[in-house]
Design an enzyme around this catalytic site. Structure first.
Site, PDB file in Angstrom:
ATOM      1  N   HIS A   1      33.370 -17.228  21.548  1.00 29.60           N
ATOM      2  CA  HIS A   1      34.207 -16.305  20.776  1.00 29.60           C
ATOM      3  C   HIS A   1      34.971 -15.387  21.724  1.00 29.60           C
ATOM      4  CE1 HIS A   1      30.645 -13.930  21.722  1.00 29.60           C
ATOM      5  NE2 HIS A   1      31.417 -12.854  21.591  1.00 29.60           N
TER       6      HIS A   1
ATOM      7  N   ASP B   1      36.059 -11.158  21.773  1.00 31.98           N
ATOM      8  CA  ASP B   1      35.730  -9.917  21.071  1.00 31.98           C
ATOM      9  C   ASP B   1      37.014  -9.346  20.456  1.00 31.98           C
ATOM     10  OD1 ASP B   1      33.175 -10.265  22.016  1.00 31.98           O
ATOM     11  OD2 ASP B   1      33.320  -8.726  23.576  1.00 31.98           O
TER      12      ASP B   1
ATOM     13  N   HIS C   1      34.071 -16.225  25.672  1.00 29.11           N
ATOM     14  CA  HIS C   1      32.750 -16.198  26.285  1.00 29.11           C
ATOM     15  C   HIS C   1      31.690 -16.670  25.297  1.00 29.11           C
ATOM     16  CE1 HIS C   1      33.483 -12.258  24.455  1.00 29.11           C
ATOM     17  NE2 HIS C   1      32.183 -12.102  24.336  1.00 29.11           N
TER      18      HIS C   1
ATOM     19  N   ARG D   1      15.784 -13.154  26.037  1.00 32.56           N
ATOM     20  CA  ARG D   1      16.896 -12.469  26.705  1.00 32.56           C
ATOM     21  C   ARG D   1      17.245 -11.211  25.924  1.00 32.56           C
ATOM     22  NH1 ARG D   1      22.556 -12.234  26.252  1.00 32.56           N
ATOM     23  NH2 ARG D   1      23.612 -12.128  28.271  1.00 32.56           N
TER      24      ARG D   1
HETATM   25  O1  LIG Z   1      24.621 -10.755  24.555  1.00 30.41           O
HETATM   26  C1  LIG Z   1      25.584 -10.826  25.317  1.00 30.41           C
HETATM   27  O2  LIG Z   1      25.474 -10.777  26.540  1.00 30.41           O
HETATM   28  C2  LIG Z   1      26.988 -10.974  24.766  1.00 30.41           C
HETATM   29  C3  LIG Z   1      27.132 -10.654  23.313  1.00 30.41           C
HETATM   30  C4  LIG Z   1      28.545 -10.808  22.856  1.00 30.41           C
HETATM   31  O3  LIG Z   1      29.350 -11.481  23.459  1.00 30.41           O
HETATM   32  C5  LIG Z   1      29.016 -10.117  21.630  1.00 30.41           C
HETATM   33  O4  LIG Z   1      28.227  -9.493  20.923  1.00 30.41           O
HETATM   34  O5  LIG Z   1      30.223 -10.169  21.334  1.00 30.41           O
HETATM   35 FE   LIG Z   2      31.310 -11.109  22.752  1.00 29.74          FE
END
Ligand SMILES: O=C(O)CCC(=O)C(=O)O
Ligand SMILES: [Fe+2]
Length: 204
Positions: free
Chosen positions: A81, A83, A137, A148
């Site tokens: 996705h 952001d 990403h 994680r």
């Molecule tokens: O958890 C992560 O490192 C990335 C999360 C992410 O990309 C998001 O919430 O948009």
């Molecule tokens: Fe993200």
């Protein structure tokens, strides 16, 4: 009773910590935005600056990616996705797993202790007239058994501020968000800025 009290104190300590983290991370986001605006020669008044990146819209998400068993299949992270934010600032733990797309290749972001990762979002791409790209990403945990954690901060423009650029029709963040939600509901996916490109067949 003892357990409840412990949870109460734990939650209170968490809130204090997150609030403090939020204050610092907001300061970092504002400084970064100002530096980026300078590199773009965007001559923004302080009013415009705070419209494009409104501190009070900042939100923090704390993620826990649990270990998954085989039956959970591909539940190994987060789908590809971009952001919708102006800027996102991430702190991932030592297990890593964040991957970014560059020149049509996926790169793993190596986790470095005491280091924050800055992603630019869709709104930065529009504000910068495509000079900066909203990075694609995803999160891929190493394996099923790894847990994680990440702490992610996102900051947005003022909802009714009109974002003008030569690549997109003028739009407000409210319109963008509503369009994303409508696309996710009807198509199951985010179309994002393409919706606001006049030449796009997706343009409404
Ligand atoms: O958890 C992560 O490192 C990335 C999360 C992410 O990309 C998001 O919430 O948009
Ligand atoms: Fe993200």
């Amino acid at each position: 009773m003892v357990l409840r009290l412990e949870i109460f104190f734990l939650l209170r300590a968490c809130r204090v910590l997150i609030e403090e983290y939020g204050r610092h991370i907001t300061r970092i986001a504002v400084s970064l935005f100002e530096a980026i605006a300078q590199t773009l020669n965007l001559e923004l008044s302080s009013h415009q600056k705070s419209d494009y990146l409104l501190e009070s819209t900042g939100l923090i998400r704390v993620y826990r990616y649990p270990p998954s068993d085989k039956t959970a299949g591909e539940a190994l992270g987060m789908e590809v996705h971009t952001d919708s934010s102006v800027i996102s600032i991430l702190k991932e733990d030592e297990t890593g797993g964040l991957e970014i797309m560059k020149d049509e290749e996926w790169f793993r972001v190596k986790p470095v202790a005491d280091t924050l990762i800055v992603n630019l979002g869709d709104m930065m791409q529009a504000i910068s007239d495509n000079e900066y790209k909203s990075v694609e990403h995803r999160v891929k945990k190493k394996d099923m058994t790894t847990k994680r954690h990440s702490v992610c901060y996102f900051v947005f423009p003022q909802r009714d501020c009109v974002i003008k650029s030569s690549n997109y029709k003028p739009f407000t963040y409210s319109e963008f968000e509503a369009q994303v939600q409508a696309d996710v509901q009807s198509l199951g996916t985010k179309i994002g800025l393409l919706r606001f490109t006049p030449e796009s067949p997706l343009f409404l």
